[in-house]
Write a protein that holds these residues in place. Sequence first.
Motif, PDB file in Angstrom:
ATOM      1  N   VAL A 228      11.720  24.529  17.470  1.00 36.90           N
ATOM      2  CA  VAL A 228      12.224  24.375  16.110  1.00 36.90           C
ATOM      3  C   VAL A 228      13.311  25.430  15.899  1.00 36.90           C
ATOM      4  CG1 VAL A 228      11.617  24.573  13.664  1.00 36.90           C
ATOM      5  CG2 VAL A 228      10.055  23.447  15.249  1.00 36.90           C
ATOM      6  N   ARG A 229      14.378  25.041  15.214  1.00 37.75           N
ATOM      7  CA  ARG A 229      15.448  25.975  14.877  1.00 37.75           C
ATOM      8  C   ARG A 229      15.696  25.906  13.368  1.00 37.75           C
ATOM      9  NH1 ARG A 229      19.324  28.323  17.944  1.00 37.75           N
ATOM     10  NH2 ARG A 229      19.124  26.822  19.617  1.00 37.75           N
ATOM     11  N   MET A 230      15.854  27.088  12.769  1.00 41.57           N
ATOM     12  CA  MET A 230      16.201  27.205  11.369  1.00 41.57           C
ATOM     13  C   MET A 230      17.680  27.549  11.266  1.00 41.57           C
ATOM     14  SD  MET A 230      15.912  30.226   8.782  1.00 41.57           S
ATOM     15  CE  MET A 230      17.334  30.712   9.686  1.00 41.57           C
ATOM     16  N   LEU A 231      18.388  26.858  10.401  1.00 41.71           N
ATOM     17  CA  LEU A 231      19.798  27.144  10.159  1.00 41.71           C
ATOM     18  C   LEU A 231      20.023  27.302   8.665  1.00 41.71           C
ATOM     19  CD1 LEU A 231      21.403  24.450  12.477  1.00 41.71           C
ATOM     20  CD2 LEU A 231      21.173  26.889  12.954  1.00 41.71           C
TER      21      LEU A 231
ATOM     22  N   GLU B 220      13.996  20.033  14.750  1.00 40.58           N
ATOM     23  CA  GLU B 220      13.372  20.074  16.061  1.00 40.58           C
ATOM     24  C   GLU B 220      14.500  19.879  17.080  1.00 40.58           C
ATOM     25  OE1 GLU B 220       9.893  18.113  18.851  1.00 40.58           O
ATOM     26  OE2 GLU B 220      10.306  17.197  16.903  1.00 40.58           O
ATOM     27  N   VAL B 221      14.547  20.751  18.079  1.00 40.61           N
ATOM     28  CA  VAL B 221      15.547  20.646  19.139  1.00 40.61           C
ATOM     29  C   VAL B 221      15.006  19.666  20.176  1.00 40.61           C
ATOM     30  CG1 VAL B 221      16.828  21.875  20.913  1.00 40.61           C
ATOM     31  CG2 VAL B 221      16.401  22.969  18.693  1.00 40.61           C
ATOM     32  N   MET B 222      15.741  18.613  20.410  1.00 39.01           N
ATOM     33  CA  MET B 222      15.297  17.568  21.335  1.00 39.01           C
ATOM     34  C   MET B 222      15.782  17.917  22.739  1.00 39.01           C
ATOM     35  SD  MET B 222      13.916  15.996  18.878  1.00 39.01           S
ATOM     36  CE  MET B 222      13.240  14.568  19.670  1.00 39.01           C
ATOM     37  N   SER B 223      14.915  17.699  23.721  1.00 39.84           N
ATOM     38  CA  SER B 223      15.308  17.990  25.100  1.00 39.84           C
ATOM     39  C   SER B 223      15.768  16.750  25.824  1.00 39.84           C
ATOM     40  CB  SER B 223      14.149  18.607  25.865  1.00 39.84           C
ATOM     41  OG  SER B 223      13.005  17.816  25.774  1.00 39.84           O
TER      42      SER B 223
ATOM     43  N   HIS C 289      19.495  17.611  17.746  1.00 39.72           N
ATOM     44  CA  HIS C 289      18.503  18.067  16.787  1.00 39.72           C
ATOM     45  C   HIS C 289      17.940  16.886  15.999  1.00 39.72           C
ATOM     46  CE1 HIS C 289      20.656  21.828  17.504  1.00 39.72           C
ATOM     47  NE2 HIS C 289      19.662  22.464  16.926  1.00 39.72           N
ATOM     48  N   LYS C 290      16.686  17.016  15.580  1.00 39.58           N
ATOM     49  CA  LYS C 290      16.069  16.040  14.689  1.00 39.58           C
ATOM     50  C   LYS C 290      15.689  16.787  13.410  1.00 39.58           C
ATOM     51  CE  LYS C 290      12.166  12.911  14.209  1.00 39.58           C
ATOM     52  NZ  LYS C 290      10.879  12.493  14.790  1.00 39.58           N
TER      53      LYS C 290
END
Length: 88
Positions: free
Chosen positions: A54-57, A85-88, A68-69
Amino acid sequence: MAQVWKFPLAIDGALQPLNLRYGSEILTVQMQDGVPFLWAIVWNTAPHTDERYVRMLGTGWDVPAQQHKYIATVQDGPLVWHFFEVMS
């Protein structure tokens, strides 16, 4: 059996790993007592875990090139945070 679990998140823009059981579903992120928490439906009987990120911006921040989702946007006083959520 599934349960709703919550996970604390940092407000720092870093990529944050979450170990969720296979098949878990991220529901939302909201502030609780000044701390962002992520809620997910977790299949606690699943035999394996997935490492998800997960990334916060903040508003106006650059969005990294990774796919990203969107999860949620939360307000923290005068600040607004967007969680992905960062998708791989």
